[in-house]
Design an enzyme around this catalytic site. Structure first.
Site, PDB file in Angstrom:
ATOM      1  N   ASP A 121     -76.089  13.307  -2.290  1.00 19.89           N
ATOM      2  CA  ASP A 121     -76.299  14.617  -1.663  1.00 19.89           C
ATOM      3  C   ASP A 121     -75.204  15.607  -2.047  1.00 19.89           C
ATOM      4  O   ASP A 121     -75.008  16.624  -1.369  1.00 19.89           O
ATOM      5  CB  ASP A 121     -76.317  14.471  -0.135  1.00 19.89           C
ATOM      6  CG  ASP A 121     -77.705  14.153   0.404  1.00 19.89           C
ATOM      7  OD1 ASP A 121     -78.646  14.070  -0.396  1.00 19.89           O
ATOM      8  OD2 ASP A 121     -77.837  13.967   1.630  1.00 19.89           O
ATOM      9  N   ASP A 274     -76.878   5.205  12.625  1.00 20.72           N
ATOM     10  CA  ASP A 274     -76.797   3.742  12.543  1.00 20.72           C
ATOM     11  C   ASP A 274     -76.954   3.087  13.915  1.00 20.72           C
ATOM     12  O   ASP A 274     -77.727   2.143  14.091  1.00 20.72           O
ATOM     13  CB  ASP A 274     -75.463   3.325  11.900  1.00 20.72           C
ATOM     14  CG  ASP A 274     -74.277   4.131  12.422  1.00 20.72           C
ATOM     15  OD1 ASP A 274     -74.411   4.827  13.448  1.00 20.72           O
ATOM     16  OD2 ASP A 274     -73.201   4.066  11.795  1.00 20.72           O
TER      17      ASP A 274
END
Length: 518
Positions: A121, A274
């Site tokens: 990214d 996460d």
């Protein structure tokens, strides 16, 4: 005379405010803080007892879950090996991209049964070009590696991982291993983790331990090591051994792709994607396994700026997720009441909310203020005994740093300022609740830069190192300590002076390594 008169007026105003306003507020604050301290104390003692029993009498992972090494079959060949996807999310990782890609490409697994995705990214075109060239270099060596980019950073890391899962070739994969850009798994990582999945269909996640390559770089990295070692040595181990649940650490872990899909995939509603995925998968009945024997090298943030941003994300995200998922956890019917209580109370409320708030509010605000109001008494068990026991229980994970306990306490109290602020932002879903700043990795680059400069003096603006909030708190603690020295009988001034010094050291920027702005 005028100055003395003004001083007398200020003293009179203080005395008039103290009895009806200040003292009741402080007494209430002390009661609340003592209650939170007891909650934290009971949690730490409980964890200490459980981990002792686990270490003495608990079964090793290979005994609790069936494990057999995967061996190549003469007839079936490498097809006996599950297809594994490796995802490496990165963002402008100039200093470490080669390390992570090289480590992933060096994993010992049949080349036709592994696919490596570099999810880049990066916004810096020069860095993107470097990463693309590195991927091409490994591809030319026969490694099955894909360089994946997006035209935006929507969802940050969660968005990148989610986008990576959409490719057609992922449908052939059974498991996905995730490594952040500074993580370097050993070559046998997959051979030690994947067999657990093969023989245990209810297992969703195998999490490895982090091993810090730069823990000795400075005092700040030593302090981080102490905190994180407790997390891995105690918290993760207890969660895995007793409830088969713990928070995924976002990296150095392997997921069963079917479990990710059943849990609803990656979501970007908080900065702890996460942990979000782990909680949702657990509510579906999936089990988790922590493997402390498998360690993956990585880098601790060594600049205070990077560490501060990381701690904001790690404190704000869980609090925000707690807000979003509390009712969902309570209403869930797939998991036991005991597990729900563990997740809500122990995992979220005590560890992710109360631990931060009580550290700052009690030891940095309420306790110092009580020296100005002798009418407010703080029992010795709350001010001394409980924090001492909690500190020693936290230190068991890093015995080599026991001599640094005092520094660790003072530094953790300073950081509790930022963690408390972030926790409250997360709970109230403030404007910075979804702020995502990628933790800066330095690799060895800053060492080489320092060597290149030779005897040149580093130039920097003083304001770059100045932290006003820490300096103001340092002044507050110094004033309280001085007052206690002159008029008090509690001897809290010893602690207050040391804690004030810690706030000043951080406030003036003399903590961690310092890298000049280019």
């Amino acid at each position: 005379m005028e100055a003395l008169s003004r001083e007398g007026q200020n003293g009179l105003i203080w005395e008039q405010m103290k009895a009806p306003i200040i003292v009741p507020i402080l007494k209430l604050g002390v009661i609340i803080c003592l209650g939170m301290s007891l909650m934290l104390f009971i949690e730490r003692v409980y964890m200490g007892i459980v981990i002792t029993f686990v270490k003495l009498f608990g079964k090793k992972p290979e005994k609790r879950y069936k494990w057999e090494a995967i061996k190549e079959d003469l007839e079936l060949g490498t097809s006996v090996y599950p297809m594994v996807l490796i995802q490496i999310p990165m963002y402008n990782e100039k200093e470490v991209y080669q390390l992570s890609i090289g480590a992933a490409c060096g994993l010992s697994w049949p080349s036709d049964r592994i696919m490596i995705q570099v999810l880049d990214d990066s916004t810096d075109e020069a860095i993107k070009e470097l990463v693309a060239v590195e991927c091409k270099r490994w591809s030319n060596k026969g490694v099955n590696i894909k360089y994946v980019i997006r035209d935006n950073r929507k969802g940050y890391k969660a968005g990148a991982l989610k986008e990576g899962m959409k490719h057609d070739y992922v449908k052939n994969c059974d498991f996905v291993a995730i490594f952040d850009a500074d993580f370097q798994p050993q070559s046998d990582f997959l051979r030690r983790t994947i067999p657990f999945f093969v023989h245990n269909p209810n297992l969703a996640l195998v999490q490895a331990r982090w091993k810090f390559v730069n823990s000795d770089e400075c005092l700040m990295t030593r302090m981080q090591e102490m905190s994180l070692d407790y997390h891995f040595t105690v918290e993760q181990e207890v969660g895995s051994s007793t409830y088969a649940f713990f928070g995924f650490n976002g990296t150095a872990g392997v997921w069963r792709i079917a479990a990710i899909n059943e849990a609803g995939g990656w979501k970007d509603r908080t900065t702890v994607e996460d942990m979000d995925l782990a909680v949702r998968a657990s509510l579906k009945g999936w089990k988790f396994l922590y493997l402390g024997s498998v360690q993956v090298k990585n880098e601790l943030p060594s600049t205070f700026k990077a560490f501060r941003f990381q701690q904001h994300r790690w404190s704000c995200g869980p609090a925000n997720l707690f807000r979003k998922m509390a009712l969902e956890i309570i209403r869930n019917e797939k998991v036991s009441l005991l597990k729900k209580v563990y997740v809500l109370y122990s995992f979220f409320l005590v560890r992710k909310v109360i631990a931060h708030i009580v550290t700052f509010s009690f030891y940095c605000i309420i306790l110092p203020a009580t020296v100005l109001a002798p009418e407010v008494e703080v029992p010795k068990w709350g001010a001394v005994y409980i924090p001492t026991i909690i500190t020693f229980l936290n230190a068991v994970g890093t015995p080599r740093s026991l001599h640094l306990l005092v520094f660790w306490i003072l530094f953790e109290n300073v950081m509790s300022l930022h963690r408390t602020k972030a926790t409250l932002i997360g709970l109230m879903e403030g404007t910075r609740a979804n702020e995502w700043v990628v933790t800066e990795k330095l690799g060895d680059a800053h060492k080489f830069k320092s060597a290149d400069k030779g005897s040149k003096k580093p130039r920097f603006r003083f304001c770059e190192r100045l932290h006003i909030t820490e300096l103001l708190l340092g002044v507050y603690l110094l004033v309280c300590g001085y007052y206690d020295l002159l008029y008090g009988k509690s001897h809290f001034f010893l602690y207050l002076f040391f804690q004030a010094c810690a706030f000043f050291v951080v406030g003036f920027g003399y903590v961690g390594t310092f890298v000049q702005s280019s």
